[in-house]
Design a protein around this motif. Sequence first.
Motif, PDB file in Angstrom:
ATOM      1  N   UNK A  44      36.439  89.711 -43.275  1.00  0.00           N
ATOM      2  CA  UNK A  44      35.126  90.202 -42.855  1.00  0.00           C
ATOM      3  C   UNK A  44      34.034  89.912 -43.885  1.00  0.00           C
ATOM      4  N   UNK A  45      34.400  89.261 -44.969  1.00  0.00           N
ATOM      5  CA  UNK A  45      33.425  88.917 -46.011  1.00  0.00           C
ATOM      6  C   UNK A  45      32.417  87.894 -45.485  1.00  0.00           C
ATOM      7  N   UNK A  46      31.131  88.186 -45.674  1.00  0.00           N
ATOM      8  CA  UNK A  46      30.077  87.257 -45.246  1.00  0.00           C
ATOM      9  C   UNK A  46      29.616  86.337 -46.372  1.00  0.00           C
ATOM     10  N   UNK A  47      29.667  86.836 -47.612  1.00  0.00           N
ATOM     11  CA  UNK A  47      29.135  86.058 -48.731  1.00  0.00           C
ATOM     12  C   UNK A  47      29.817  86.499 -50.024  1.00  0.00           C
ATOM     13  N   UNK A  48      30.118  85.519 -50.868  1.00  0.00           N
ATOM     14  CA  UNK A  48      30.714  85.798 -52.180  1.00  0.00           C
ATOM     15  C   UNK A  48      29.723  85.412 -53.266  1.00  0.00           C
ATOM     16  N   UNK A  49      29.530  86.325 -54.235  1.00  0.00           N
ATOM     17  CA  UNK A  49      28.714  86.047 -55.411  1.00  0.00           C
ATOM     18  C   UNK A  49      29.659  86.003 -56.596  1.00  0.00           C
ATOM     19  N   UNK A  50      29.762  84.848 -57.249  1.00  0.00           N
ATOM     20  CA  UNK A  50      30.760  84.700 -58.309  1.00  0.00           C
ATOM     21  C   UNK A  50      30.197  84.050 -59.559  1.00  0.00           C
ATOM     22  N   UNK A  51      30.734  84.479 -60.700  1.00  0.00           N
ATOM     23  CA  UNK A  51      30.444  83.819 -61.976  1.00  0.00           C
ATOM     24  C   UNK A  51      31.260  82.527 -62.037  1.00  0.00           C
ATOM     25  N   UNK A  52      30.916  81.636 -62.967  1.00  0.00           N
ATOM     26  CA  UNK A  52      31.712  80.422 -63.171  1.00  0.00           C
ATOM     27  C   UNK A  52      32.730  80.630 -64.287  1.00  0.00           C
ATOM     28  N   UNK A  53      32.263  81.064 -65.436  1.00  0.00           N
ATOM     29  CA  UNK A  53      33.132  81.171 -66.612  1.00  0.00           C
ATOM     30  C   UNK A  53      33.877  82.510 -66.604  1.00  0.00           C
ATOM     31  N   UNK A  54      35.132  82.481 -66.153  1.00  0.00           N
ATOM     32  CA  UNK A  54      35.959  83.678 -66.083  1.00  0.00           C
ATOM     33  C   UNK A  54      37.374  83.348 -66.546  1.00  0.00           C
ATOM     34  N   UNK A  55      38.094  84.309 -67.124  1.00  0.00           N
ATOM     35  CA  UNK A  55      39.484  84.063 -67.537  1.00  0.00           C
ATOM     36  C   UNK A  55      40.399  83.925 -66.329  1.00  0.00           C
ATOM     37  N   UNK A  56      41.597  83.403 -66.564  1.00  0.00           N
ATOM     38  CA  UNK A  56      42.634  83.197 -65.535  1.00  0.00           C
ATOM     39  C   UNK A  56      42.263  82.075 -64.558  1.00  0.00           C
ATOM     40  N   UNK A  57      41.117  82.208 -63.896  1.00  0.00           N
ATOM     41  CA  UNK A  57      40.675  81.181 -62.948  1.00  0.00           C
ATOM     42  C   UNK A  57      39.154  81.134 -62.970  1.00  0.00           C
ATOM     43  N   UNK A  58      38.578  79.955 -63.239  1.00  0.00           N
ATOM     44  CA  UNK A  58      37.117  79.891 -63.285  1.00  0.00           C
ATOM     45  C   UNK A  58      36.535  79.826 -61.873  1.00  0.00           C
ATOM     46  N   UNK A  59      35.201  79.946 -61.804  1.00  0.00           N
ATOM     47  CA  UNK A  59      34.542  80.021 -60.515  1.00  0.00           C
ATOM     48  C   UNK A  59      34.709  78.786 -59.652  1.00  0.00           C
ATOM     49  N   UNK A  60      34.715  77.599 -60.265  1.00  0.00           N
ATOM     50  CA  UNK A  60      34.851  76.368 -59.487  1.00  0.00           C
ATOM     51  C   UNK A  60      36.235  76.262 -58.856  1.00  0.00           C
ATOM     52  N   UNK A  61      37.267  76.619 -59.607  1.00  0.00           N
ATOM     53  CA  UNK A  61      38.616  76.606 -59.052  1.00  0.00           C
ATOM     54  C   UNK A  61      38.734  77.654 -57.944  1.00  0.00           C
ATOM     55  N   UNK A  62      38.111  78.798 -58.153  1.00  0.00           N
ATOM     56  CA  UNK A  62      38.086  79.861 -57.145  1.00  0.00           C
ATOM     57  C   UNK A  62      37.473  79.353 -55.840  1.00  0.00           C
ATOM     58  N   UNK A  63      36.352  78.649 -55.945  1.00  0.00           N
ATOM     59  CA  UNK A  63      35.685  78.123 -54.753  1.00  0.00           C
ATOM     60  C   UNK A  63      36.574  77.117 -54.032  1.00  0.00           C
ATOM     61  N   UNK A  64      37.280  76.281 -54.797  1.00  0.00           N
ATOM     62  CA  UNK A  64      38.208  75.322 -54.179  1.00  0.00           C
ATOM     63  C   UNK A  64      39.293  76.040 -53.400  1.00  0.00           C
ATOM     64  N   UNK A  65      39.791  77.154 -53.963  1.00  0.00           N
ATOM     65  CA  UNK A  65      40.843  77.926 -53.297  1.00  0.00           C
ATOM     66  C   UNK A  65      40.336  78.560 -51.987  1.00  0.00           C
ATOM     67  N   UNK A  66      39.046  78.800 -51.917  1.00  0.00           N
ATOM     68  CA  UNK A  66      38.478  79.395 -50.697  1.00  0.00           C
ATOM     69  C   UNK A  66      38.447  78.409 -49.535  1.00  0.00           C
ATOM     70  N   UNK A  67      38.496  77.106 -49.846  1.00  0.00           N
ATOM     71  CA  UNK A  67      38.572  76.033 -48.848  1.00  0.00           C
ATOM     72  C   UNK A  67      37.445  76.087 -47.818  1.00  0.00           C
ATOM     73  N   UNK A  68      36.245  76.472 -48.287  1.00  0.00           N
ATOM     74  CA  UNK A  68      35.082  76.439 -47.405  1.00  0.00           C
ATOM     75  C   UNK A  68      35.025  77.544 -46.374  1.00  0.00           C
ATOM     76  N   UNK A  69      35.866  78.570 -46.495  1.00  0.00           N
ATOM     77  CA  UNK A  69      35.908  79.632 -45.484  1.00  0.00           C
ATOM     78  C   UNK A  69      34.775  80.642 -45.634  1.00  0.00           C
ATOM     79  N   UNK A  70      34.153  80.702 -46.813  1.00  0.00           N
ATOM     80  CA  UNK A  70      33.113  81.688 -47.071  1.00  0.00           C
ATOM     81  C   UNK A  70      31.900  81.027 -47.723  1.00  0.00           C
ATOM     82  N   UNK A  71      30.715  81.570 -47.434  1.00  0.00           N
ATOM     83  CA  UNK A  71      29.516  81.148 -48.147  1.00  0.00           C
ATOM     84  C   UNK A  71      29.556  81.719 -49.565  1.00  0.00           C
TER      85      UNK A  71
END
Length: 389
Positions: A44-71
């Motif tokens: 039910x998420x409409x939009x994600x607001x994320x930082x880039x520089x984060x431990x464990x997984x950075x924001x760019x890798x996170x966005x790739x994992x989302x596979x375009x399903x969320x704005x």
Amino acid sequence: MNIVIVEDDINMRKSLEIALGEYDDLKIKSYKSAVEALKKMDENTDLIITDINMPQMDGLEFIKRLEGKFDVIIITGNASLNKAIESMRLGVKDFLTKPFDVQMLYEAIKRVEFLKQKAPNIHVNLTEERTSSSVDSSDFAASSPALEYALNLSKRVAKTDASVMLMGESGVGKELFAKFIHKNSPRKDGPFIAINMAAIPENLIESELFGFEKGAFTDASAMKKGQFELADGGTLFLDEIGEMPINLQPKLLRAIQEREITRLGATKSIKIDVRIVSATNADLPELIQSGKFREDLFYRLNTVPVAIPPLRERKEEILPIAERFLEQSCGEFGLGAKHFSEAAVKELQKYDFPGNIRELISVVQRAAILSESEEIQPGDLFLQARSRK
């Protein structure tokens, strides 16, 4: 609107929760890491607001994992053009640098909501777009997965009147993309006007954009329409937008927001109907921080960003583009037909082309002129001295 915040800094995370929670139309959830968000957030998420520089997984890798399903909107305190381009290529809707005003973030959220309602097809599914072959790319010499992705996004954006910002290195073909957007838009039968901010003396930019009345200044012997008026009903392409003087940026912002301009020396404004496509290879977030570019203008121009990949990421295109321009060059210079040897082809394909397509064209034209036979050899390309280690 259901918002998910992903931010490892607890103070920033809590501040955003509280500030955005003041808006009645937003429902907020937050997570301290991308790993946690992937596990817990729902469909039910409409939009994600994320930082880039984060431990464990950075924001760019996170966005790739989302596979375009969320704005997605990115917020970061360490902005760079490379990260901005990479994030836009992944379908990110906006890119804000810390510190920023919460109202600015809210406006970015509302832009995403507006675009989704007005043109839901702008939303990009990364997997689908990279495999699509539906784009009419006849204006381009060749295609590759990276180019197909950018072309698909451009074609979807073209159907709307949203402002587009083309991002990429010098020489990647931003004006060709601007023409492609115009050609695939409802404005295709209107004018396409291109203006390079870096090529116009600073004291002439205002009159070039907005025109002037007779007698507005010493040499104004007759009224002249500016580029905005000439582009009425069509598309105005503002190349090298980062070179626009800061003192003229408020007038450009007003022209875009109010859809009207005032010629130099005039007392009445003129309504205009123009779609704006801009382009830059500059780090605009850095220019904003240094006070050389207005933040509100950036967001007005950057409604839909399109990142154009460099030629080194589009290796499949090098030979078709080279062959196309070799044929054109031989015809233009009256040289007779020529072709590349196998060794020359290998040299072309392994070279990085830091100057992108513009450099490739220059290399091909020089080789066509200097080659003493019909078959172009590696030595005719003069690439060895310029190859990057």
